[in-house]
Motif scaffolding. Structure first.
Motif, PDB file in Angstrom:
ATOM      1  N   ILE A 144      10.495  -6.319  -6.515  1.00 36.24           N
ATOM      2  CA  ILE A 144      10.024  -6.506  -7.897  1.00 36.24           C
ATOM      3  C   ILE A 144       8.536  -6.209  -7.902  1.00 36.24           C
ATOM      4  N   GLY A 145       8.119  -5.324  -8.772  1.00 43.09           N
ATOM      5  CA  GLY A 145       6.695  -5.033  -8.893  1.00 43.09           C
ATOM      6  C   GLY A 145       6.055  -6.098  -9.761  1.00 43.09           C
ATOM      7  N   ILE A 146       5.317  -7.004  -9.132  1.00 41.10           N
ATOM      8  CA  ILE A 146       4.719  -8.117  -9.892  1.00 41.10           C
ATOM      9  C   ILE A 146       3.645  -7.567 -10.837  1.00 41.10           C
ATOM     10  N   THR A 147       2.765  -6.721 -10.301  1.00 41.99           N
ATOM     11  CA  THR A 147       1.696  -6.186 -11.140  1.00 41.99           C
ATOM     12  C   THR A 147       2.259  -5.225 -12.195  1.00 41.99           C
ATOM     13  N   ARG A 148       3.267  -4.443 -11.799  1.00 42.66           N
ATOM     14  CA  ARG A 148       3.842  -3.519 -12.785  1.00 42.66           C
ATOM     15  C   ARG A 148       4.567  -4.287 -13.890  1.00 42.66           C
ATOM     16  N   THR A 149       5.224  -5.396 -13.529  1.00 37.68           N
ATOM     17  CA  THR A 149       5.922  -6.203 -14.539  1.00 37.68           C
ATOM     18  C   THR A 149       4.923  -6.729 -15.569  1.00 37.68           C
TER      19      THR A 149
ATOM     20  N   PHE B 254       0.839  -1.199   0.000  1.00 45.45           N
ATOM     21  CA  PHE B 254       0.000   0.000   0.000  1.00 45.45           C
ATOM     22  C   PHE B 254       0.872   1.247   0.000  1.00 45.45           C
ATOM     23  N   ARG B 255       0.610   2.119  -0.942  1.00 44.72           N
ATOM     24  CA  ARG B 255       1.298   3.421  -0.938  1.00 44.72           C
ATOM     25  C   ARG B 255       0.299   4.460  -1.409  1.00 44.72           C
ATOM     26  N   ASP B 256       0.187   5.524  -0.645  1.00 53.95           N
ATOM     27  CA  ASP B 256      -0.764   6.561  -1.030  1.00 53.95           C
ATOM     28  C   ASP B 256      -0.051   7.488  -2.019  1.00 53.95           C
ATOM     29  N   GLU B 257       0.154   6.982  -3.225  1.00 54.75           N
ATOM     30  CA  GLU B 257       0.893   7.713  -4.259  1.00 54.75           C
ATOM     31  C   GLU B 257       0.210   9.051  -4.540  1.00 54.75           C
ATOM     32  N   ILE B 258       1.012  10.076  -4.754  1.00 56.20           N
ATOM     33  CA  ILE B 258       0.445  11.395  -5.017  1.00 56.20           C
ATOM     34  C   ILE B 258      -0.347  11.378  -6.320  1.00 56.20           C
TER      35      ILE B 258
ATOM     36  N   LEU C 128      -1.990  -0.433 -13.539  1.00 60.35           N
ATOM     37  CA  LEU C 128      -1.190  -1.136 -12.542  1.00 60.35           C
ATOM     38  C   LEU C 128       0.211  -0.557 -12.417  1.00 60.35           C
ATOM     39  N   MET C 129       0.581   0.358 -13.304  1.00 58.58           N
ATOM     40  CA  MET C 129       1.943   0.901 -13.271  1.00 58.58           C
ATOM     41  C   MET C 129       2.215   1.629 -11.964  1.00 58.58           C
ATOM     42  N   ARG C 130       1.272   2.439 -11.548  1.00 58.76           N
ATOM     43  CA  ARG C 130       1.441   3.179 -10.299  1.00 58.76           C
ATOM     44  C   ARG C 130       0.142   3.113  -9.517  1.00 58.76           C
ATOM     45  N   GLY C 131       0.009   2.051  -8.748  1.00 61.57           N
ATOM     46  CA  GLY C 131      -1.209   1.839  -7.976  1.00 61.57           C
ATOM     47  C   GLY C 131      -1.029   2.305  -6.543  1.00 61.57           C
ATOM     48  N   ARG C 132      -2.126   2.306  -5.812  1.00 58.39           N
ATOM     49  CA  ARG C 132      -2.040   2.571  -4.373  1.00 58.39           C
ATOM     50  C   ARG C 132      -2.039   1.258  -3.609  1.00 58.39           C
ATOM     51  N   GLU C 133      -2.611   0.229  -4.234  1.00 58.35           N
ATOM     52  CA  GLU C 133      -2.453  -1.141  -3.733  1.00 58.35           C
ATOM     53  C   GLU C 133      -1.901  -1.951  -4.899  1.00 58.35           C
ATOM     54  N   PHE C 134      -0.802  -2.655  -4.687  1.00 51.21           N
ATOM     55  CA  PHE C 134      -0.192  -3.411  -5.784  1.00 51.21           C
ATOM     56  C   PHE C 134       0.556  -4.601  -5.206  1.00 51.21           C
ATOM     57  N   ILE C 135       0.972  -5.505  -6.093  1.00 52.24           N
ATOM     58  CA  ILE C 135       1.671  -6.695  -5.590  1.00 52.24           C
ATOM     59  C   ILE C 135       3.170  -6.544  -5.808  1.00 52.24           C
ATOM     60  N   MET C 136       3.906  -6.837  -4.765  1.00 54.30           N
ATOM     61  CA  MET C 136       5.364  -6.724  -4.855  1.00 54.30           C
ATOM     62  C   MET C 136       6.016  -7.963  -4.267  1.00 54.30           C
ATOM     63  N   LYS C 137       7.144  -8.325  -4.844  1.00 53.18           N
ATOM     64  CA  LYS C 137       8.024  -9.294  -4.185  1.00 53.18           C
ATOM     65  C   LYS C 137       9.072  -8.434  -3.493  1.00 53.18           C
TER      66      LYS C 137
ATOM     67  N   ILE D 259      10.518   1.490 -18.019  1.00 56.72           N
ATOM     68  CA  ILE D 259       9.609   1.220 -16.904  1.00 56.72           C
ATOM     69  C   ILE D 259      10.424   0.502 -15.835  1.00 56.72           C
ATOM     70  N   GLU D 260      10.402   1.028 -14.619  1.00 58.91           N
ATOM     71  CA  GLU D 260      11.144   0.388 -13.537  1.00 58.91           C
ATOM     72  C   GLU D 260      10.338  -0.790 -13.010  1.00 58.91           C
ATOM     73  N   VAL D 261      10.862  -2.006 -13.244  1.00 59.41           N
ATOM     74  CA  VAL D 261      10.133  -3.185 -12.765  1.00 59.41           C
ATOM     75  C   VAL D 261      10.751  -3.771 -11.494  1.00 59.41           C
ATOM     76  N   GLY D 262      12.002  -3.424 -11.229  1.00 62.49           N
ATOM     77  CA  GLY D 262      12.644  -3.945 -10.025  1.00 62.49           C
ATOM     78  C   GLY D 262      13.665  -2.967  -9.509  1.00 62.49           C
ATOM     79  N   ASN D 263      14.058  -3.207  -8.253  1.00 65.00           N
ATOM     80  CA  ASN D 263      14.884  -2.233  -7.572  1.00 65.00           C
ATOM     81  C   ASN D 263      15.725  -2.946  -6.525  1.00 65.00           C
ATOM     82  N   THR D 264      17.012  -2.616  -6.429  1.00 70.29           N
ATOM     83  CA  THR D 264      17.839  -3.195  -5.372  1.00 70.29           C
ATOM     84  C   THR D 264      18.530  -2.064  -4.620  1.00 70.29           C
ATOM     85  N   PHE D 265      18.518  -2.147  -3.299  1.00 69.55           N
ATOM     86  CA  PHE D 265      19.083  -1.073  -2.470  1.00 69.55           C
ATOM     87  C   PHE D 265      20.164  -1.609  -1.545  1.00 69.55           C
ATOM     88  N   MET D 266      21.258  -0.891  -1.464  1.00 68.98           N
ATOM     89  CA  MET D 266      22.253  -1.189  -0.428  1.00 68.98           C
ATOM     90  C   MET D 266      21.882  -0.328   0.768  1.00 68.98           C
TER      91      MET D 266
HETATM   92  P1  ATP Z   1       8.942   4.316  -8.272  1.00 69.20           P
HETATM   93  O1  ATP Z   1      10.210   5.082  -8.442  1.00 69.20           O
HETATM   94  O2  ATP Z   1       8.382   3.851  -9.572  1.00 69.20           O
HETATM   95  O3  ATP Z   1       7.945   4.996  -7.388  1.00 69.20           O
HETATM   96  P2  ATP Z   1      10.024   2.938  -6.051  1.00 69.20           P
HETATM   97  O4  ATP Z   1      11.430   3.312  -6.128  1.00 69.20           O
HETATM   98  O5  ATP Z   1       9.125   3.633  -5.107  1.00 69.20           O
HETATM   99  O6  ATP Z   1       9.368   2.988  -7.525  1.00 69.20           O
HETATM  100  P3  ATP Z   1      10.448   0.434  -4.660  1.00 69.20           P
HETATM  101  O7  ATP Z   1      10.078   1.007  -3.374  1.00 69.20           O
HETATM  102  O8  ATP Z   1      11.835   0.044  -4.867  1.00 69.20           O
HETATM  103  O9  ATP Z   1       9.928   1.369  -5.855  1.00 69.20           O
HETATM  104  O10 ATP Z   1       9.512  -0.807  -4.997  1.00 69.20           O
HETATM  105  C1  ATP Z   1       9.984  -1.943  -5.719  1.00 69.20           C
HETATM  106  C2  ATP Z   1       9.203  -2.157  -6.985  1.00 69.20           C
HETATM  107  O11 ATP Z   1       7.802  -2.107  -6.746  1.00 69.20           O
HETATM  108  C3  ATP Z   1       9.428  -1.090  -8.040  1.00 69.20           C
HETATM  109  O12 ATP Z   1      10.579  -1.367  -8.778  1.00 69.20           O
HETATM  110  C4  ATP Z   1       8.174  -1.209  -8.879  1.00 69.20           C
HETATM  111  O13 ATP Z   1       8.312  -2.259  -9.807  1.00 69.20           O
HETATM  112  C5  ATP Z   1       7.129  -1.579  -7.859  1.00 69.20           C
HETATM  113  N1  ATP Z   1       6.325  -0.416  -7.445  1.00 69.20           N
HETATM  114  C6  ATP Z   1       6.691   0.607  -6.648  1.00 69.20           C
HETATM  115  N2  ATP Z   1       5.691   1.476  -6.480  1.00 69.20           N
HETATM  116  C7  ATP Z   1       4.641   0.975  -7.184  1.00 69.20           C
HETATM  117  C8  ATP Z   1       3.304   1.407  -7.390  1.00 69.20           C
HETATM  118  N3  ATP Z   1       2.841   2.516  -6.828  1.00 69.20           N
HETATM  119  N4  ATP Z   1       2.497   0.653  -8.182  1.00 69.20           N
HETATM  120  C9  ATP Z   1       2.951  -0.484  -8.744  1.00 69.20           C
HETATM  121  N5  ATP Z   1       4.194  -0.935  -8.582  1.00 69.20           N
HETATM  122  C10 ATP Z   1       5.045  -0.229  -7.818  1.00 69.20           C
END
Ligand code: ATP
Ligand code: MG
Length: 572
Positions: free
Chosen positions: A446-451, A139-143, A149-158, A409-416
């Motif tokens: 990994i954004g499952i729904t965004r992927t 859950f993210r209350d995106e602005i 599904l690219m930018r949802g407020r509820e979405f599936i993530m691994k 399109i950012e589908v995944g993200n890795t953070f140190m």
């Molecule tokens: P973005 O820059 O797109 O907001 P983020 O840096 O906030 O992404 P992370 O917190 O690293 O993303 O989340 C991991 C993954 O979850 C992202 O790479 C993306 O695939 C997915 N994701 C993030 N926010 C959303 C969203 N609002 N809706 C759908 N998928 C999302």
């Protein structure tokens, strides 16, 4: 699966709510339905796609040694207060209250919870490294929830979290995730480009994003990459060198205030004074957590607010409003300049101190200064990179290549993450030397729904979706052209039965609909293969296998259709 018994509500027209092609197609083809802004139902075909992507990701995570768990969505606010993110994330954090008025968070990521989970339980270096992951609704209350599904407020993530005892071991854990991600996306039919990215609210030292390169509107991110070396970074991270940094060796000339009636914008001022935009310095006033700061940048450059925000380490950064600008500069918006500006922190982009005899606003309506020089006429508090890189500039890494841009399109993200969470939440282990140390952490999403939607944005044509076989909801659609024709029905259902026995995922369009409607729907939902049963070919005892991606038609005998399809699917 029989079309008549499943639920695939296709639409003839594009939905009004959708802007980008993948969003339009997923709604039209009966994959998703909106409940509220950024909140979607996943219908039967979509659910199958999501299961396939999740399973591929799960297999690659398991193969890397990561362990699947499932953490709660509902978090006590105290954990987020301890890490500092209750304040730092701001409105994007989805908050709730229970019946006792206690604050809760609906998880948008789980660093706090996972750190709290192992705190006090994983005590010894012998239990490390550890990688825990889950696949779950976030859950993210995106602005600006948008693009389906690219930018949802509820979405599936691994989301996965690694715990290591030292940097050396962490590097191995991090690389394992990068490799697992590349493999997982490739198996989903998606090649990804790995780019350096900003760490944002996640904190930590460095981060990488996995981008699906697309040239359509759904490619929200601008990516810079070098044509000679491996350097690639997103807009908020990319730095650049001027292609041919012209040395400004001019002797300082004397400062002059000149009238520039009605000229406010860079274009108007430089046109009026007949100088290039490169000779002007813009001074932009911001409010950083309430404090006014001035950012200076060359006239032909764009400021990057993420870079500025990171430099200032503030939570909120916004342009100062007109009354504030007027109060600080004593002039209308458009005439701000660094000369004589008081009580404001001055931050300049790296290029500014190299400039000589430049133009700035004079903090007086309708006036600018010319021949401004740093040192003599103004003092800068901090010099740092706050500009957007531009295509055509030189690569900062190899210094030879040229930077190009593309969109993705950012589908995944890795953070140190380093020790940000282990320290703030007090999660330590005892190392071999007997000393207590905080875990070195990484987090990986990994954004499952965004992927899933990224695959549609990448693979479609004017008629509909073209799924890669590995994540298609089903492999084959059998289309008896006229279900009232006994022969067609019989042949179609024979193939269908055989495929079901052999576990080929198959859909049969058994609806009593016009052939045109069925063909259109088949193209729209986009299964990799279609078998047309009917017409002239059936008279010759043949059926047509149509490859959705290439539109190639293969005539085959009905008995051979199964084998031909399994052979083809292995390569789609
Ligand atoms: P973005 O820059 O797109 O907001 P983020 O840096 O906030 O992404 P992370 O917190 O690293 O993303 O989340 C991991 C993954 O979850 C992202 O790479 C993306 O695939 C997915 N994701 C993030 N926010 C959303 C969203 N609002 N809706 C759908 N998928 C999302
Ligand atoms: Mg985000």
């Amino acid at each position: 699966m029989k079309w008549s018994e499943t639920y695939i509500p296709t639409l003839r027209d594009d939905p009004a709510e959708a802007e980008i092609v993948s969003h339009k197609l997923l709604v039209r083809a009966g994959y998703i339905r909106k409940l509220a802004a950024g909140v979607y139902n996943y219908l039967p075909l979509m659910q199958r796609v999501l299961t396939k992507i999740s399973n591929i990701v799960r297999e690659e995570m398991n193969a890397s040694g990561a362990l699947e768990i499932l953490m709660p969505v509902l978090h006590p606010a105290e954990l987020w207060q301890q890490s500092g993110r209750w304040q730092a994330i701001g409105k994007e954090l989805m908050r709730a209250k229970d019946r006792h008025e206690r604050n809760l968070v609906l998880g948008g990521t789980h660093e706090e919870v996972v750190t709290n989970l192992i705190k006090g339980e994983v005590r010894s270096y012998r239990q490390l490294p550890l990688n825990l992951y889950q696949i779950q609704n976030k859950f993210r209350d995106e602005i600006r929830p948008r693009f389906g599904l690219m930018r949802g407020r509820e979405f599936i993530m691994k989301d996965a979290y690694t715990f290591d005892r030292n940097e050396e071991s962490f590097k191995i854990s991090y690389q394992k995730m990068v490799d697992a991600y590349s493999k997982a996306f490739t198996r989903c039919g998606l090649e990804t480009k790995i780019v350096e990215s900003d760490t944002g609210a996640m904190g930590g030292k460095a981060a990488h994003e996995f981008m699906v390169i697309v040239d359509t509107e759904g490619g929200e991110n601008i990516i810079f990459y070098c044509d000679k070396c491996e350097y690639a970074a997103n807009l908020d991270k990319a730095v650049s060198m001027e292609p041919d940094p012209a040395k400004d060796d001019d002797e300082p000339k004397s400062l002059q205030k000149v009238a520039t009636p009605d000229a406010k914008t860079v274009e108007e001022v430089t046109a009026f004074l007949n100088v290039p935009a490169k000779k002007l310095v813009k001074t932009l006033l911001y409010k950083a957590d309430g404090e006014v700061v001035a950012a200076m940048i060359r006239g032909d450059r764009q400021i990057n607010e993420i870079k500025l925000k990171n430099f200032l380490k503030c939570v909120d950064l916004e342009m100062a409003d007109a009354p504030t600008v007027e109060k600080i500069t004593g002039a209308a918006v458009g005439f701000a300049g660094p000369v004589g500006l008081k009580n404001v922190k001055m931050i300049a982009d790296e290029e500014v101190p190299r400039m000589k005899n430049f133009v700035t606003g004079a903090n007086q309506d309708d006036y600018h200064f010319i021949n401004v020089n740093v040192g003599r006429d103004l003092k800068i508090d901090h010099v740092t990179d706050i500009r957007n890189a531009q295509a055509g500039e030189r690569c900062p890494r190899c210094e030879k290549g040229v930077l190009h841009t593309t969109t993705g399109i950012e589908v995944g993200n890795t953070f140190m993450l380093g020790t940000k969470y282990s320290e703030s939440l007090g999660a330590n282990f005892i190392d071999e030397d007997g000393k207590e140390k905080p875990f070195i952490m990484g987090s990986y999403g990994i954004g499952i729904t965004r992927t899933a939607q990224a695959a549609v944005e990448k693979f479609h044509d004017e008629a509909g979706i073209i799924w890669p076989a590995s994540i298609a909801p089903l492999g084959v659609e059998i289309l008896p052209v006229n279900v009232n024709d006994d022969k067609q029905r019989e042949v179609a259902f024979q193939i269908y039965q055989k495929m079901k026995e052999k576990k080929v995922e198959v859909l049969i369009d058994d609806r009593n609909e016009r052939a045109g409607v069925k063909f259109n729907d088949a193209d729209l939902i986009g299964l990799p293969l279609r078998i047309n049963v009917g017409g002239k070919s059936l008279k010759d005892d043949k059926v047509e296998i149509v490859i959705r991606r290439t539109k190639e038609v293969i005539l085959t005998r009905p008995e051979e259709a199964l084998e031909r399809c399994t052979g083809l699917l292995a390569h789609l």
